[in-house]
Design a protein around this motif. Structure first.
Motif, short mmCIF file in Angstrom:
data_model
loop_
_atom_site.label_atom_id
_atom_site.label_comp_id
_atom_site.label_asym_id
_atom_site.label_seq_id
_atom_site.Cartn_x
_atom_site.Cartn_y
_atom_site.Cartn_z
N UNK A 1 0.85 -1.20 0.00
CA UNK A 1 0.00 0.00 0.00
C UNK A 1 0.89 1.25 0.00
N UNK A 2 0.76 2.11 -1.00
CA UNK A 2 1.57 3.33 -1.00
C UNK A 2 1.25 4.22 0.19
N UNK A 3 2.25 4.93 0.65
CA UNK A 3 2.10 5.90 1.74
C UNK A 3 2.33 7.29 1.17
N UNK A 4 1.34 8.17 1.36
CA UNK A 4 1.42 9.55 0.87
C UNK A 4 1.64 10.46 2.07
N UNK A 5 2.75 11.17 2.06
CA UNK A 5 3.04 12.13 3.12
C UNK A 5 2.59 13.51 2.67
N UNK A 6 1.77 14.17 3.49
CA UNK A 6 1.37 15.53 3.19
C UNK A 6 -0.04 15.85 3.61
N UNK A 7 -0.24 17.09 3.99
CA UNK A 7 -1.56 17.57 4.41
C UNK A 7 -2.44 17.79 3.19
N UNK A 19 -5.24 11.49 -7.87
CA UNK A 19 -4.77 10.44 -8.79
C UNK A 19 -4.97 9.06 -8.19
N UNK A 20 -4.58 8.89 -6.93
CA UNK A 20 -4.72 7.58 -6.29
C UNK A 20 -6.18 7.15 -6.23
N UNK A 21 -7.06 8.09 -5.90
CA UNK A 21 -8.49 7.75 -5.82
C UNK A 21 -9.06 7.45 -7.20
N UNK A 22 -8.64 8.19 -8.21
CA UNK A 22 -9.10 7.92 -9.57
C UNK A 22 -8.64 6.54 -10.03
N UNK A 23 -7.48 6.13 -9.58
CA UNK A 23 -6.93 4.83 -9.95
C UNK A 23 -7.47 3.69 -9.09
N UNK A 24 -8.18 4.03 -8.02
CA UNK A 24 -8.71 3.01 -7.13
C UNK A 24 -7.65 2.33 -6.28
N UNK A 25 -6.60 3.07 -5.97
CA UNK A 25 -5.50 2.52 -5.18
C UNK A 25 -5.79 2.72 -3.69
N UNK A 56 5.85 10.20 -1.74
CA UNK A 56 5.20 8.89 -1.81
C UNK A 56 6.24 7.81 -1.56
N UNK A 57 5.87 6.88 -0.72
CA UNK A 57 6.67 5.67 -0.52
C UNK A 57 5.85 4.50 -1.06
N UNK A 58 6.39 3.84 -2.06
CA UNK A 58 5.72 2.69 -2.67
C UNK A 58 6.66 1.51 -2.56
N UNK A 59 6.48 0.74 -1.50
CA UNK A 59 7.46 -0.28 -1.18
C UNK A 59 8.77 0.39 -0.82
N UNK A 74 -0.01 6.78 -12.46
CA UNK A 74 -0.80 6.49 -13.65
C UNK A 74 -0.09 5.50 -14.56
N UNK A 75 1.23 5.62 -14.69
CA UNK A 75 1.98 4.68 -15.52
C UNK A 75 1.94 3.27 -14.92
N UNK A 76 2.02 3.19 -13.60
CA UNK A 76 2.04 1.89 -12.95
C UNK A 76 0.67 1.22 -12.95
N UNK A 77 -0.38 2.00 -12.74
CA UNK A 77 -1.71 1.40 -12.52
C UNK A 77 -2.69 1.62 -13.66
N UNK A 78 -2.35 2.46 -14.64
CA UNK A 78 -3.30 2.73 -15.72
C UNK A 78 -2.57 3.01 -17.03
N UNK A 79 -1.55 2.21 -17.31
CA UNK A 79 -0.82 2.38 -18.55
C UNK A 79 -1.74 2.12 -19.74
N UNK A 80 -1.76 3.07 -20.66
CA UNK A 80 -2.64 2.96 -21.82
C UNK A 80 -3.96 3.66 -21.64
N UNK A 81 -4.24 4.13 -20.43
CA UNK A 81 -5.50 4.85 -20.17
C UNK A 81 -5.17 6.22 -19.59
N UNK A 82 -5.13 6.35 -18.26
CA UNK A 82 -4.75 7.64 -17.68
C UNK A 82 -3.33 8.03 -18.10
N UNK A 83 -2.49 7.04 -18.31
CA UNK A 83 -1.14 7.28 -18.83
C UNK A 83 -1.12 6.84 -20.29
#
Length: 206
Positions: A1-7, A19-25, A56-59, A74-83
């Motif tokens: 699960x990616x970790x997003x740092x920031x308010x 982006x994460x919510x649009x991708x369903x992550x 972002x920390x992803x692994x 977007x490249x990782x989770x939606x290549x060919x669509x959002x990316x």
């Protein structure tokens, strides 16, 4: 699960969350920056030496710079669509993302800072006027662009729409009048209607 740092009050963090919510992550977001501190601790600086959000920390992979993070997700989770994969489509999207960061955001920054984050008795309304004068022609560019297509990079949503939507959220949230921009407003209503905008584009500015 990616970790997003920031308010979430940060426009740059909003981009990543949208982006994460649009991708369903599924992700974890940790408040950091401004009143939350964290960003100048040794632990955080080891991850992002700029002492800024988002991060972002992803692994084991760590990435900062908001638009780069949006591209990565977007490249990782939606290549060919959002990316988009075709080069012309991809770099059309890339162009608008860069324009948001280098042109649109700097133009509107002073109006945002003065009207939202500066006490009323200390506001510099000349800065607001100059910022507005710089921003509204850019909004006209967007309006004209969106007169010819439903989304920023063509006939479907791409990564390009995400940072622009967060910028429009910020500009439309300022307590001042603005000219009607029917095509831009149509597009922004469509963005607001997307389930992914919940908890991002429906929040008041702060």
């Amino acid at each position: 699960m990616p970790r997003i740092w920031g308010r979430i009050s940060s426009i740059n963090v909003r981009k990543v969350v949208l982006a994460a919510q649009e991708l369903g992550i599924a992700f974890e977001r940790i408040d950091a920056g401004h009143e939350f501190g964290v960003v100048k601790t040794p632990e955080y600086l080891a991850k992002n030496p700029n002492a800024l959000v988002p991060l972002v920390e992803d692994g084991e992979f760590r990435l900062w710079e908001s638009n780069a993070i949006v591209r990565y997700l977007c490249a990782k989770h939606s290549s060919g669509a959002l990316y988009p994969l075709p080069l012309a489509k991809r770099f059309d999207a890339e162009r608008w993302m860069d324009w948001q960061q280098t042109t649109l955001n700097p133009a509107g920054r002073d109006a945002f800072v003065q009207l939202l984050r500066t006490p009323a008795d200390r506001r510099n309304m000349d800065l607001v006027a100059r910022s507005t004068a710089a921003t509204e022609p850019l909004m006209a560019i967007l309006d004209q662009h969106l007169a010819n297509q439903p989304f920023m990079a063509g006939d479907r949503l791409t990564m390009a729409d995400i940072p622009i939507a967060c910028e429009i959220h910020r500009w439309h949230g300022l307590p001042q009048a603005r000219p009607a921009r029917p095509h831009l407003e149509r597009w922004y209503r469509a963005m607001l209607a997307r389930p992914a905008s919940s908890g991002v584009l429906d929040l008041p500015l702060s």
